[in-house]
Motif scaffolding. Structure first.
Motif, mmCIF file in Angstrom:
data_model
loop_
_atom_site.group_PDB
_atom_site.id
_atom_site.type_symbol
_atom_site.label_atom_id
_atom_site.label_comp_id
_atom_site.label_asym_id
_atom_site.label_seq_id
_atom_site.Cartn_x
_atom_site.Cartn_y
_atom_site.Cartn_z
ATOM 1 N N MET A 1 0.425 -1.514 0.045
ATOM 2 C CA MET A 1 0.288 0.496 0.328
ATOM 3 C C MET A 1 1.345 1.144 -0.204
ATOM 4 S SD MET A 1 -3.085 1.239 0.120
ATOM 5 C CE MET A 1 -4.232 -0.180 -0.041
ATOM 6 N N ASP A 189 -10.910 2.420 -3.927
ATOM 7 C CA ASP A 189 -10.826 0.716 -3.425
ATOM 8 C C ASP A 189 -8.894 1.824 -2.373
ATOM 9 O OD1 ASP A 189 -12.939 -0.552 -2.729
ATOM 10 O OD2 ASP A 189 -12.196 -2.049 -4.144
ATOM 11 N N LEU A 190 -8.121 2.165 -3.446
ATOM 12 C CA LEU A 190 -6.968 2.812 -3.520
ATOM 13 C C LEU A 190 -7.360 4.164 -2.043
ATOM 14 C CD1 LEU A 190 -5.023 2.655 -6.531
ATOM 15 C CD2 LEU A 190 -4.823 0.991 -4.184
ATOM 16 N N LYS A 192 -9.824 4.884 -0.129
ATOM 17 C CA LYS A 192 -10.256 4.448 0.564
ATOM 18 C C LYS A 192 -9.398 4.171 1.533
ATOM 19 C CE LYS A 192 -13.931 0.599 2.219
ATOM 20 N NZ LYS A 192 -14.115 1.347 3.976
ATOM 21 N N ASN A 193 -8.550 2.870 1.290
ATOM 22 C CA ASN A 193 -7.225 2.347 2.004
ATOM 23 C C ASN A 193 -6.607 3.417 2.484
ATOM 24 O OD1 ASN A 193 -9.171 -0.378 1.897
ATOM 25 N ND2 ASN A 193 -7.463 -0.592 0.092
ATOM 26 N N GLU A 196 -7.843 5.525 5.577
ATOM 27 C CA GLU A 196 -8.406 4.717 6.456
ATOM 28 C C GLU A 196 -6.623 4.963 7.404
ATOM 29 O OE1 GLU A 196 -12.445 2.077 5.957
ATOM 30 O OE2 GLU A 196 -9.980 1.360 5.287
ATOM 31 N N GLN A 197 -5.817 4.257 6.844
ATOM 32 C CA GLN A 197 -4.327 4.447 6.977
ATOM 33 C C GLN A 197 -4.230 5.096 7.339
ATOM 34 O OE1 GLN A 197 -1.756 0.946 3.990
ATOM 35 N NE2 GLN A 197 -0.518 2.848 4.222
ATOM 36 N N ASN A 202 -13.012 5.027 9.868
ATOM 37 C CA ASN A 202 -13.507 4.412 8.841
ATOM 38 C C ASN A 202 -13.851 5.429 7.181
ATOM 39 O OD1 ASN A 202 -15.164 2.309 8.365
ATOM 40 N ND2 ASN A 202 -16.847 3.301 9.211
#
Length: 240
Positions: A1, A189-190, A192-193, A196-197, A202
């Motif tokens: 990531m 998704d990238l 979002k991740n 979040e990271q 959330n």
């Protein structure tokens, strides 16, 4: 990531830059990297499973950004007919949306294809280059324009994001969407991740994008596909 979310202008290493080998009018088969490599670390096929060998599958001359194919190379390439939407005999393919038995079509004088005939000719090159080589526009961090968004991330530790646009935002052609190696996640998704990271928050991601739609459609459906969802952050992209 971390590699996926690292800005390439902030590092000296380009990871898996996608390039395609093309047969030129002088008979050479080559491709160019974005920057001039100081060292080529690896070249893999599109799946990142098959590694190609320097001197056997490709030739690189230090001081240039040109990668050339020698005779007998295992690296796939496009012919001149391929990229101009022509068959092997030089006859034009039918125009989109018609396709032949290889899934190929044509937009004017250009190939249009979404299957293996296209993506299997992509290769991934990882190389080191001189920092500062990028001379393009660098986006600036502007937190003052996202005060509410950042406050919610910091205090509530949650965020609702809407991805509103065309086929790129649906994940079109991302290998992960089609369950094929190297399983690259779709853009939403990238994001979002990554959020979040970074924030330990959330993220609720709503993708309302539709392939092939224009900004006119976006304006017409802005309420049901965006405003009515009460997002904290909207990421929008049309016209690609």
């Amino acid at each position: 990531m971390d590699k996926k979310l690292t800005y390439f202008w902030n590092t000296d290493t380009m990871y898996n830059e996608s390039i395609c080998m093309i047969e030129r009018t002088n008979g050479e088969i080559n491709a160019r990297t974005l920057f001039v490599p100081e060292e080529i670390i690896s070249i893999y096929d599109v799946s990142l499973e098959k590694k190609f060998v320097e001197g056997v599958d490709y030739i690189w001359e230090k001081g240039t950004n040109v990668i050339t194919l020698p005779q007998g190379s295992a690296i796939p390439f496009f012919t001149d007919n391929d990229i101009h939407g022509r068959k092997e005999d030089g006859e034009y393919l039918e125009a989109y949306p018609a396709t032949d038995d290889k899934g190929r079509s044509r937009f004017n004088d250009a190939l249009f294809c979404m299957n293996g005939f296209l993506y299997e000719k992509q290769i991934a090159i990882t190389y080191r280059y001189l920092p500062g080589s990028y001379k393009g526009v660098i986006p600036e961090y502007q937190p003052e324009k996202l005060e509410n968004c950042l406050a919610k991330l910091s205090k509530d530790k949650k965020l609702k994001v809407v991805f509103f646009g065309d086929s790129i935002f649906t994940g079109c052609d991302a290998s992960g969407l089609h369950n094929r190696a190297p399983y690259q996640p779709i853009l939403s998704d990238l994001v979002k991740n990554g959020i979040e990271q970074h924030f330990g928050a959330n993220v609720e991601m709503c993708v309302t994008a539709v392939g092939g739609k224009t900004s006119s459609w976006g304006a017409e459906t802005r309420n049901e596909n965006c405003a009515d969802l009460c997002p904290d952050l909207v990421v929008m992209s049309f016209g690609m």
